[in-house]
Write a protein that holds these residues in place. Structure first.
Motif, mmCIF file in Angstrom:
data_model
loop_
_atom_site.group_PDB
_atom_site.id
_atom_site.type_symbol
_atom_site.label_atom_id
_atom_site.label_comp_id
_atom_site.label_asym_id
_atom_site.label_seq_id
_atom_site.Cartn_x
_atom_site.Cartn_y
_atom_site.Cartn_z
ATOM 1 N N GLY A 151 34.269 43.489 40.822
ATOM 2 C CA GLY A 151 34.727 42.784 39.828
ATOM 3 C C GLY A 151 35.242 43.513 38.626
ATOM 4 O O GLY A 151 36.109 42.881 37.795
ATOM 5 N N GLY A 152 34.448 44.462 38.393
ATOM 6 C CA GLY A 152 34.930 45.292 36.851
ATOM 7 C C GLY A 152 36.263 46.138 37.188
ATOM 8 O O GLY A 152 37.168 45.786 36.257
ATOM 9 N N PHE A 153 36.638 46.547 38.381
ATOM 10 C CA PHE A 153 37.819 47.187 38.493
ATOM 11 C C PHE A 153 38.969 45.964 38.616
ATOM 12 O O PHE A 153 40.044 46.495 38.204
ATOM 13 N N GLN A 154 38.584 45.040 39.186
ATOM 14 C CA GLN A 154 39.666 43.865 39.340
ATOM 15 C C GLN A 154 39.935 43.323 38.047
ATOM 16 O O GLN A 154 41.100 42.812 37.683
ATOM 17 N N GLY A 155 39.033 43.521 37.032
ATOM 18 C CA GLY A 155 39.314 42.770 35.721
ATOM 19 C C GLY A 155 39.983 43.893 34.856
ATOM 20 O O GLY A 155 40.889 43.639 34.113
ATOM 21 N N LEU A 156 39.688 45.179 35.232
ATOM 22 C CA LEU A 156 39.973 46.174 34.241
ATOM 23 C C LEU A 156 41.505 46.578 34.544
ATOM 24 O O LEU A 156 42.526 46.882 33.872
ATOM 25 N N MET A 157 41.848 46.537 36.095
ATOM 26 C CA MET A 157 43.070 47.034 36.488
ATOM 27 C C MET A 157 44.267 46.034 35.855
ATOM 28 O O MET A 157 45.225 46.621 35.578
ATOM 29 N N PRO A 158 44.266 44.666 35.913
ATOM 30 C CA PRO A 158 45.255 43.905 35.221
ATOM 31 C C PRO A 158 45.481 44.484 33.717
ATOM 32 O O PRO A 158 46.622 44.299 33.175
ATOM 33 N N VAL A 159 44.490 44.712 33.062
ATOM 34 C CA VAL A 159 44.550 45.128 31.686
ATOM 35 C C VAL A 159 45.377 46.475 31.624
ATOM 36 O O VAL A 159 46.527 46.704 30.541
ATOM 37 N N MET A 165 31.721 54.124 45.942
ATOM 38 C CA MET A 165 32.178 52.987 45.376
ATOM 39 C C MET A 165 33.373 53.021 44.213
ATOM 40 O O MET A 165 34.160 52.118 44.309
ATOM 41 N N LEU A 166 33.352 53.984 43.629
ATOM 42 C CA LEU A 166 34.701 54.328 42.927
ATOM 43 C C LEU A 166 35.982 54.197 43.527
ATOM 44 O O LEU A 166 37.054 53.671 43.423
ATOM 45 N N ILE A 167 35.974 54.796 44.820
ATOM 46 C CA ILE A 167 37.124 54.977 45.843
ATOM 47 C C ILE A 167 37.370 53.597 46.276
ATOM 48 O O ILE A 167 38.494 53.229 46.368
ATOM 49 N N LEU A 168 36.405 52.875 46.790
ATOM 50 C CA LEU A 168 36.624 51.465 47.208
ATOM 51 C C LEU A 168 37.096 50.524 45.954
ATOM 52 O O LEU A 168 38.045 49.650 46.396
ATOM 53 N N ALA A 169 36.528 50.802 44.953
ATOM 54 C CA ALA A 169 36.946 49.939 44.022
ATOM 55 C C ALA A 169 38.550 50.116 43.535
ATOM 56 O O ALA A 169 39.259 49.081 43.168
ATOM 57 N N ILE A 170 38.853 51.353 43.441
ATOM 58 C CA ILE A 170 40.093 51.637 43.190
ATOM 59 C C ILE A 170 41.321 51.031 44.315
ATOM 60 O O ILE A 170 42.047 50.587 44.067
ATOM 61 N N ALA A 171 40.718 51.395 45.419
ATOM 62 C CA ALA A 171 41.482 50.900 46.710
ATOM 63 C C ALA A 171 41.763 49.166 46.637
ATOM 64 O O ALA A 171 42.963 48.852 47.024
ATOM 65 N N THR A 172 40.804 48.842 46.351
ATOM 66 C CA THR A 172 40.967 47.225 46.429
ATOM 67 C C THR A 172 41.609 46.585 45.101
ATOM 68 O O THR A 172 41.871 45.447 45.286
ATOM 69 N N SER A 173 41.921 47.383 44.230
ATOM 70 C CA SER A 173 42.168 46.919 42.915
ATOM 71 C C SER A 173 43.695 47.331 42.459
ATOM 72 O O SER A 173 44.190 46.958 41.298
ATOM 73 N N ILE A 174 44.089 48.153 43.259
ATOM 74 C CA ILE A 174 45.608 48.581 43.028
ATOM 75 C C ILE A 174 46.563 47.464 42.768
ATOM 76 O O ILE A 174 47.537 47.529 41.945
ATOM 77 N N ASP A 175 46.263 46.416 43.664
ATOM 78 C CA ASP A 175 47.313 45.259 43.472
ATOM 79 C C ASP A 175 47.143 44.629 42.332
ATOM 80 O O ASP A 175 48.121 44.081 41.617
ATOM 81 N N ALA A 176 46.050 44.598 41.690
ATOM 82 C CA ALA A 176 45.595 43.979 40.424
ATOM 83 C C ALA A 176 46.529 44.738 39.200
ATOM 84 O O ALA A 176 46.798 44.078 38.325
ATOM 85 N N LEU A 177 46.422 46.135 39.546
ATOM 86 C CA LEU A 177 47.258 46.949 38.418
ATOM 87 C C LEU A 177 48.718 46.098 38.582
ATOM 88 O O LEU A 177 49.279 46.065 37.414
ATOM 89 N N ALA A 178 49.300 46.123 39.546
ATOM 90 C CA ALA A 178 50.529 45.621 39.370
ATOM 91 C C ALA A 178 50.894 44.174 38.953
ATOM 92 O O ALA A 178 51.868 44.041 38.609
ATOM 93 N N CYS A 179 49.549 43.556 39.242
ATOM 94 C CA CYS A 179 49.789 42.035 38.671
ATOM 95 C C CYS A 179 49.677 42.033 37.333
ATOM 96 O O CYS A 179 50.436 41.274 36.559
ATOM 97 N N GLY A 180 48.950 42.852 36.875
ATOM 98 C CA GLY A 180 48.915 43.118 35.270
ATOM 99 C C GLY A 180 50.279 43.522 34.471
ATOM 100 O O GLY A 180 50.679 43.133 33.647
ATOM 101 N N ILE A 181 50.954 44.313 35.419
ATOM 102 C CA ILE A 181 52.174 44.561 34.939
ATOM 103 C C ILE A 181 53.197 43.434 34.904
ATOM 104 O O ILE A 181 53.980 43.133 33.751
ATOM 105 N N SER A 182 52.947 42.542 35.829
ATOM 106 C CA SER A 182 53.778 41.387 35.738
ATOM 107 C C SER A 182 53.234 40.268 34.661
ATOM 108 O O SER A 182 54.273 39.730 33.952
#
Length: 185
Positions: A44-52, A105-122
């Motif tokens: 949840g933290g990474f999915q919230g952080l990555m769009p930002v 957990m860090l690796i899994l959190a990053i791997a599952t939230s990369i799409d959220a990073l791209a979403c944040g760009i949009s």
């Protein structure tokens, strides 16, 4: 963008974290409150952080990130999944605490939230209130990840012998889905 629209985006972004959480629960077998809290906070933290983060990176890096994000996610999930399968086939004792360790957990959190990073760009191009959207996405992922872990744990306690293999295959399948989905576009 309405609350419902952002919630639907949050659900879509959290599907990978949900599936990984189910796999973690399968591999771990018995999980407690601290495991649920850990998975929820990491994902949840990474999915919230990555769009930002994506929002503030903006348009200048969008082509750079979206050009290979699928390869990073695939590689990380494949390696972790293959390791889970290897450990399940080995004769060693399972260590639940190790599987919820910082590095894993860090690796899994990053791997599952990369799409959220791209979403944040949009989101940067749409003028969305990023803090509001990130909160909804993060909370949605926290809840779905916690439910996924407990579901996987429930199933894993009954099918412990093959649970690690199934969990590893789930991670590899998610990575493959991400890769194929991006290559088909």
């Amino acid at each position: 963008m309405t609350f419902i629209e952002i919630l639907l985006i949050g659900i879509g972004l959290s599907i990978d974290a949900l599936a990984v959480s189910v796999g973690k629960g399968l591999a771990a077998g018995k999980t407690g409150f601290r495991h649920v809290l850990s998975v929820g906070l990491w994902f949840g933290g990474f999915q919230g952080l990555m769009p930002v983060l994506g929002f503030f990176l903006g348009q200048s890096f969008s082509e750079f990130i979206t050009g290979f994000d699928h390869w990073i996610a695939f590689g990380l999930l494949f390696l972790i999944g293959a390791n889970m399968i290897r450990e399940s086939l080995g004769n060693g004792e399972d260590n639940i605490d190790a599987s919820f360790g910082f590095r894993t957990m860090l690796i899994l959190a990053i791997a599952t939230s990369i799409d959220a990073l791209a979403c944040g760009i949009s989101f940067a191009f749409l003028g969305i209130d990023i803090w509001y959207a990130a909160l909804i996405i993060g909370v949605t992922t926290f809840i779905l990840s916690a439910v996924g872990l407990k579901t996987g744990s429930f199933l894993g306690a009954r099918f412990h012998k093959t649970a690690g293999i199934i969990g590893g295959l789930v991670l590899i399948a998610i990575g493959t889905k991400i890769l194929i989905g991006h290559l088909m576009v």
